[in-house]
Design an enzyme around this catalytic site. Structure first.
Site, short mmCIF file in Angstrom:
data_model
loop_
_atom_site.label_atom_id
_atom_site.label_comp_id
_atom_site.label_asym_id
_atom_site.label_seq_id
_atom_site.Cartn_x
_atom_site.Cartn_y
_atom_site.Cartn_z
N SER A 177 0.85 -1.19 0.00
CA SER A 177 0.00 0.00 0.00
C SER A 177 0.88 1.24 0.00
CB SER A 177 -0.87 0.01 1.26
OG SER A 177 -1.48 1.26 1.42
N TYR A 185 -1.12 -0.45 10.36
CA TYR A 185 -1.17 -0.87 8.96
C TYR A 185 0.03 -0.33 8.18
CZ TYR A 185 -3.33 -1.38 4.25
OH TYR A 185 -3.61 -1.70 2.95
N SER A 229 3.06 -2.28 8.99
CA SER A 229 2.97 -3.64 8.43
C SER A 229 3.31 -3.65 6.95
CB SER A 229 1.57 -4.23 8.67
OG SER A 229 0.58 -3.64 7.83
N1 LIG Z 1 -8.73 -1.60 -1.19
C1 LIG Z 1 -7.76 -0.69 -1.20
O1 LIG Z 1 -8.01 0.52 -1.40
C2 LIG Z 1 -6.33 -1.11 -0.96
C3 LIG Z 1 -5.35 -0.11 -1.00
C4 LIG Z 1 -4.03 -0.47 -0.79
C5 LIG Z 1 -3.70 -1.79 -0.56
N2 LIG Z 1 -4.67 -2.74 -0.52
C6 LIG Z 1 -4.26 -4.12 -0.26
O2 LIG Z 1 -4.86 -5.00 -1.20
C7 LIG Z 1 -5.08 -6.27 -0.60
C8 LIG Z 1 -6.51 -6.72 -0.84
O3 LIG Z 1 -7.35 -5.80 -0.22
P1 LIG Z 1 -8.92 -5.65 -0.54
O4 LIG Z 1 -9.16 -4.22 -0.65
O5 LIG Z 1 -9.32 -6.57 -1.62
O6 LIG Z 1 -9.51 -6.13 0.88
P2 LIG Z 1 -10.80 -6.97 1.29
O7 LIG Z 1 -11.88 -6.86 0.28
O8 LIG Z 1 -11.08 -6.57 2.69
O9 LIG Z 1 -10.26 -8.47 1.24
C9 LIG Z 1 -9.25 -8.89 2.11
C10 LIG Z 1 -8.97 -10.35 1.86
O10 LIG Z 1 -7.95 -10.78 2.76
C11 LIG Z 1 -8.40 -11.97 3.39
N3 LIG Z 1 -7.82 -12.16 4.71
C12 LIG Z 1 -7.88 -11.33 5.79
N4 LIG Z 1 -7.26 -11.89 6.85
C13 LIG Z 1 -6.80 -13.09 6.44
C14 LIG Z 1 -6.07 -14.14 7.05
N5 LIG Z 1 -5.70 -14.09 8.34
N6 LIG Z 1 -5.77 -15.24 6.32
C15 LIG Z 1 -6.13 -15.32 5.02
N7 LIG Z 1 -6.84 -14.38 4.38
C16 LIG Z 1 -7.15 -13.27 5.08
C17 LIG Z 1 -9.92 -11.80 3.48
O11 LIG Z 1 -10.51 -13.07 3.72
P3 LIG Z 1 -11.84 -13.23 4.62
O12 LIG Z 1 -13.00 -12.93 3.70
O13 LIG Z 1 -11.77 -14.65 5.08
O14 LIG Z 1 -11.73 -12.22 5.74
C18 LIG Z 1 -10.19 -11.23 2.09
O15 LIG Z 1 -10.22 -12.25 1.13
C19 LIG Z 1 -4.71 -6.13 0.88
O16 LIG Z 1 -3.43 -6.65 1.10
C20 LIG Z 1 -4.73 -4.62 1.09
O17 LIG Z 1 -3.89 -4.21 2.15
C21 LIG Z 1 -5.97 -2.42 -0.72
#
Ligand SMILES: NC(=O)c1ccc[n+]([C@@H]2O[C@H](COP(=O)([O-])OP(=O)(O)OC[C@H]3O[C@@H](n4cnc5c(N)ncnc54)[C@H](OP(=O)(O)O)[C@@H]3O)[C@@H](O)[C@H]2O)c1
Length: 281
Positions: free
Chosen positions: A144, A196, A199
């Site tokens: 991120s 965050y 991390s």
């Molecule tokens: N969305 C943004 O704007 C954004 C920006 C910068 C970076 N990111 C990064 O992009 C990645 C995906 O984010 P997203 O926006 O798609 O988030 P999201 O919709 O909240 O999805 C998060 C995913 O991570 C899984 N997860 C959480 N804890 C876990 C664990 N202990 N073991 C295995 N799986 C786990 C969740 O599974 P469950 O359904 O089982 O909880 C879900 O599939 C993340 O690494 C995030 O930090 C996102």
């Protein structure tokens, strides 16, 4: 396994950006990136369920569910062992799973969980998969812009960016953050307000170390931009769809990246919809 069969794993594949990566790969088989032959695609999630196959699925893709939790090392080792036994190795690993408690005051357990999932768990997945990755294989870590070092005091930046940093030293640095946060003086010591951020900076540093130490692989990290998912929606109305958020990780997994490894990729702004370029972090 036929020489043209590729094996790919995406974590956190049940929703958000992870699901969008899966949907795109299932629809195209990676052919839009020049991939030919069969793609065995593991959609890893905590439930292990196989996502529904869209009607327009590419016939070259075999989609499988896999159970993997970043806080359950056994689930990680089991998946690696199963892939090794059936396919001999893996070509692409997208570490997408992550969590974000979007507030400054979180409990000690939430702080530990954030570091355990985004940094330690993702690093554990990398370390478990690296021995079975084929030469030239790719690992993509979803980081991120929050992990960028301008959020950290100069003395911490220098330590994160030390070209000789080891994983043990990085662990020690993250431990120093945890101790300071537990005492309530992390910000005075130059750390960002939200766990965050630390991390993801630690994940960026781990990516660089793993790339340096494994030159036969291409290992990169990226910011997908600000994406309308459960995680991204916490900060307001996110400007990008999950499919748009999937673009940079897909390029790093499959596209022409000129052999670059160990770098952080992003667009110039979190609302831009391009497929990213190398940026300082
Ligand atoms: N969305 C943004 O704007 C954004 C920006 C910068 C970076 N990111 C990064 O992009 C990645 C995906 O984010 P997203 O926006 O798609 O988030 P999201 O919709 O909240 O999805 C998060 C995913 O991570 C899984 N997860 C959480 N804890 C876990 C664990 N202990 N073991 C295995 N799986 C786990 C969740 O599974 P469950 O359904 O089982 O909880 C879900 O599939 C993340 O690494 C995030 O930090 C996102």
């Amino acid at each position: 396994m036929s020489p043209t069969t590729r094996v790919a794993v995406v974590t956190g594949a049940n929703r958000g950006i992870g699901k969008a990566i899966i949907d795109r790969l299932v629809a195209t088989g990676g052919q839009d990136y020049g991939l030919s032959g069969k793609l065995v695609l593991y959609a890893a999630s905590r439930s292990g369920d196989t996502p529904p196959t869209p009607a327009a699925a590419s016939p070259s893709v075999e989609l499988r569910g896999a159970r993997l939790s970043l806080t359950d090392p056994r689930s990680i080792d089991d998946l690696v062992a199963a892939i090794k036994a059936e396919h001999g190795g893996c070509h692409m690993l997208v570490n997408n799973a992550g969590i974000y408690y979007y507030r400054e005051n979180i409990t000690a357990a939430q702080r530990k969980e954030t570091l355990d999932v985004n940094y330690r768990g993702t690093l554990k997945v990398c370390q478990a998969f690296i021995p079975i990755m084929h030469d030239g294989g790719r690992i993509v870590n979803l980081s991120s812009q929050s992990g960028q070092l301008h959020y950290f005091a100069p003395h911490l930046r220098t330590r994160f960016l030390d070209p000789d940093l080891t994983l043990n030293q990085l662990d020690q640095l993250v431990g120093e953050y945890s101790d300071a946060a537990a005492k309530g003086d992390a910000v005075q010591r130059g750390w960002p307000r939200m766990t965050y951020f630390t991390s993801k900076a630690a994940l960026n540093a781990a990516t660089r170390i793993l790339a340096r130490d494994n030159p036969r692989l291409l290992i990169n990290c990226c910011c997908p931009g600000w994406v309308n998912t459960e995680l991204g929606g916490q900060a307001g109305a996110a400007p990008k769809t999950p499919a748009e958020g999937a673009r940079i990780p897909l390029k790093l997994a499959l596209g022409d990246i000129g052999g670059i490894s160990g770098r952080y990729w992003a667009n110039d702004s979190v609302s831009e919809k391009g497929d990213g370029k190398v940026q300082p972090w």
